[in-house]
Design a protein around this motif. Sequence first.
Motif, PDB file in Angstrom:
ATOM      1  N   LEU A  26       0.961  -0.992   0.440  1.00 12.76           N
ATOM      2  CA  LEU A  26       0.141  -0.093   0.501  1.00 12.76           C
ATOM      3  C   LEU A  26       0.667   1.060   0.381  1.00 12.76           C
ATOM      4  O   LEU A  26       2.300   1.361   0.321  1.00 12.76           O
ATOM      5  CB  LEU A  26      -1.230  -0.228   1.564  1.00 12.76           C
ATOM      6  CG  LEU A  26      -2.150  -1.430   1.575  1.00 12.76           C
ATOM      7  CD1 LEU A  26      -3.216  -0.750   2.439  1.00 12.76           C
ATOM      8  CD2 LEU A  26      -2.921  -0.737   0.408  1.00 12.76           C
ATOM      9  N   SER A  27       0.489   2.242  -0.528  1.00 17.07           N
ATOM     10  CA  SER A  27       0.925   3.576  -0.875  1.00 17.07           C
ATOM     11  C   SER A  27       0.975   3.511   0.528  1.00 17.07           C
ATOM     12  O   SER A  27       0.014   3.946   1.551  1.00 17.07           O
ATOM     13  CB  SER A  27       0.918   4.665  -1.917  1.00 17.07           C
ATOM     14  OG  SER A  27      -0.899   4.986  -0.948  1.00 17.07           O
ATOM     15  N   LYS A  28       2.118   5.366   0.988  1.00 19.77           N
ATOM     16  CA  LYS A  28       1.829   5.683   2.531  1.00 19.77           C
ATOM     17  C   LYS A  28       0.502   6.099   3.085  1.00 19.77           C
ATOM     18  O   LYS A  28      -0.449   5.913   3.095  1.00 19.77           O
ATOM     19  CB  LYS A  28       3.101   7.152   2.279  1.00 19.77           C
ATOM     20  CG  LYS A  28       3.021   7.767   4.064  1.00 19.77           C
ATOM     21  CD  LYS A  28       3.635   9.370   3.981  1.00 19.77           C
ATOM     22  CE  LYS A  28       3.247   9.981   3.274  1.00 19.77           C
ATOM     23  NZ  LYS A  28       3.344  10.965   3.101  1.00 19.77           N
ATOM     24  N   TRP A  34      -5.292   2.684   6.627  1.00 17.45           N
ATOM     25  CA  TRP A  34      -6.012   1.734   6.664  1.00 17.45           C
ATOM     26  C   TRP A  34      -6.044   1.829   8.103  1.00 17.45           C
ATOM     27  O   TRP A  34      -6.725   1.072   8.945  1.00 17.45           O
ATOM     28  CB  TRP A  34      -5.543   0.275   6.067  1.00 17.45           C
ATOM     29  CG  TRP A  34      -5.165  -1.004   6.753  1.00 17.45           C
ATOM     30  CD1 TRP A  34      -4.486  -1.069   7.935  1.00 17.45           C
ATOM     31  CD2 TRP A  34      -5.359  -2.006   6.536  1.00 17.45           C
ATOM     32  NE1 TRP A  34      -4.750  -2.503   8.309  1.00 17.45           N
ATOM     33  CE2 TRP A  34      -4.901  -3.045   7.136  1.00 17.45           C
ATOM     34  CE3 TRP A  34      -5.677  -2.484   4.802  1.00 17.45           C
ATOM     35  CZ2 TRP A  34      -5.025  -4.307   6.709  1.00 17.45           C
ATOM     36  CZ3 TRP A  34      -5.878  -3.666   4.815  1.00 17.45           C
ATOM     37  CH2 TRP A  34      -5.667  -4.709   5.437  1.00 17.45           C
ATOM     38  N   GLY A  35      -4.647   2.340   8.798  1.00 14.10           N
ATOM     39  CA  GLY A  35      -4.557   2.717   9.825  1.00 14.10           C
ATOM     40  C   GLY A  35      -6.038   2.971  10.497  1.00 14.10           C
ATOM     41  O   GLY A  35      -6.238   3.655  11.924  1.00 14.10           O
ATOM     42  N   ARG A  36      -6.550   4.055  10.020  1.00 12.67           N
ATOM     43  CA  ARG A  36      -7.894   5.267  10.451  1.00 12.67           C
ATOM     44  C   ARG A  36      -8.727   4.285  10.193  1.00 12.67           C
ATOM     45  O   ARG A  36     -10.153   3.656  11.387  1.00 12.67           O
ATOM     46  CB  ARG A  36      -8.352   6.318   9.542  1.00 12.67           C
ATOM     47  CG  ARG A  36      -8.920   7.502   9.495  1.00 12.67           C
ATOM     48  CD  ARG A  36      -9.351   8.303   9.026  1.00 12.67           C
ATOM     49  NE  ARG A  36      -9.960   8.201   7.441  1.00 12.67           N
ATOM     50  CZ  ARG A  36     -11.022   7.745   7.773  1.00 12.67           C
ATOM     51  NH1 ARG A  36     -11.915   8.374   8.557  1.00 12.67           N
ATOM     52  NH2 ARG A  36     -11.977   7.240   6.769  1.00 12.67           N
ATOM     53  N   VAL A  55     -11.574  -3.763   1.436  1.00 12.00           N
ATOM     54  CA  VAL A  55     -10.669  -3.575   2.321  1.00 12.00           C
ATOM     55  C   VAL A  55      -9.464  -2.623   1.552  1.00 12.00           C
ATOM     56  O   VAL A  55      -9.497  -1.291   2.003  1.00 12.00           O
ATOM     57  CB  VAL A  55     -10.264  -3.655   4.066  1.00 12.00           C
ATOM     58  CG1 VAL A  55      -9.080  -2.826   4.731  1.00 12.00           C
ATOM     59  CG2 VAL A  55     -11.843  -3.759   4.408  1.00 12.00           C
ATOM     60  N   GLU A  56      -8.652  -3.543   1.072  1.00 13.23           N
ATOM     61  CA  GLU A  56      -7.800  -2.634   0.350  1.00 13.23           C
ATOM     62  C   GLU A  56      -7.984  -2.543  -0.931  1.00 13.23           C
ATOM     63  O   GLU A  56      -7.042  -1.376  -1.011  1.00 13.23           O
ATOM     64  CB  GLU A  56      -6.675  -3.945   0.107  1.00 13.23           C
ATOM     65  CG  GLU A  56      -6.127  -5.245   0.970  1.00 13.23           C
ATOM     66  CD  GLU A  56      -5.542  -5.751   0.833  1.00 13.23           C
ATOM     67  OE1 GLU A  56      -5.683  -6.452  -0.478  1.00 13.23           O
ATOM     68  OE2 GLU A  56      -4.974  -7.108   1.429  1.00 13.23           O
ATOM     69  N   GLN A  57      -9.574  -2.549  -1.775  1.00 11.90           N
ATOM     70  CA  GLN A  57      -9.475  -1.780  -2.942  1.00 11.90           C
ATOM     71  C   GLN A  57     -10.090  -0.233  -2.661  1.00 11.90           C
ATOM     72  O   GLN A  57      -9.683   1.035  -2.640  1.00 11.90           O
ATOM     73  CB  GLN A  57     -10.307  -1.993  -2.992  1.00 11.90           C
ATOM     74  CG  GLN A  57     -10.199  -3.183  -3.877  1.00 11.90           C
ATOM     75  CD  GLN A  57     -11.367  -4.470  -4.759  1.00 11.90           C
ATOM     76  OE1 GLN A  57     -11.745  -3.642  -4.169  1.00 11.90           O
ATOM     77  NE2 GLN A  57     -10.827  -5.501  -4.866  1.00 11.90           N
ATOM     78  N   ALA A  61      -8.328   3.659  -2.807  1.00 15.87           N
ATOM     79  CA  ALA A  61      -8.768   4.612  -3.854  1.00 15.87           C
ATOM     80  C   ALA A  61      -8.254   6.174  -3.215  1.00 15.87           C
ATOM     81  O   ALA A  61      -8.915   7.143  -3.731  1.00 15.87           O
ATOM     82  CB  ALA A  61     -10.340   4.152  -3.932  1.00 15.87           C
ATOM     83  N   SER A  62      -8.986   5.471  -1.654  1.00 14.19           N
ATOM     84  CA  SER A  62      -8.722   6.501  -0.610  1.00 14.19           C
ATOM     85  C   SER A  62      -7.034   7.179  -0.560  1.00 14.19           C
ATOM     86  O   SER A  62      -7.008   8.759  -1.096  1.00 14.19           O
ATOM     87  CB  SER A  62      -9.058   6.278   0.736  1.00 14.19           C
ATOM     88  OG  SER A  62     -10.510   5.782   1.045  1.00 14.19           O
TER      89      SER A  62
END
Length: 130
Positions: A26-28, A34-36, A55-57, A61-62
């Motif tokens: 995952l990008s930064k 993810w952490g949020r 969730v990954e998708q 996107a976010s």
Amino acid sequence: MTRGRKAELRPIDGGLASVPRAPSWLSKEAAQEWGRIMPGLIERRVLTDADMGTVEQFCVASGLVKRSQAIISAEGDMVDGRRHPAFQTLFQALTESRRLAAELGLTPASRNKAAAMKGGGNDDLADLDL
């Protein structure tokens, strides 16, 4: 084309009980998302291993939304007299992130809809995808 009712998110027997580590690819920005979101999803016990792709998708996107906005902010809205090319990525990522957020119960409307269905009330508006 009519829209069906989205599935109600309920605690799942065997739902994930702890926040899994974010995928290393995952990008930064996506990892920050993810952490949020993951602590709340895990607390509600609505995810299984099979849901992690969604969730990954959503996080990807976010993350793209945030990266596109940063690029546009740094380089300006216009490039060579035209709208910055990052706008297309921004709009596509916004559309996908909104859709996936609703699937995961991350929007106020999707959470309220699930709560209304739990109450068992006869809400004539519950069938509408609002």
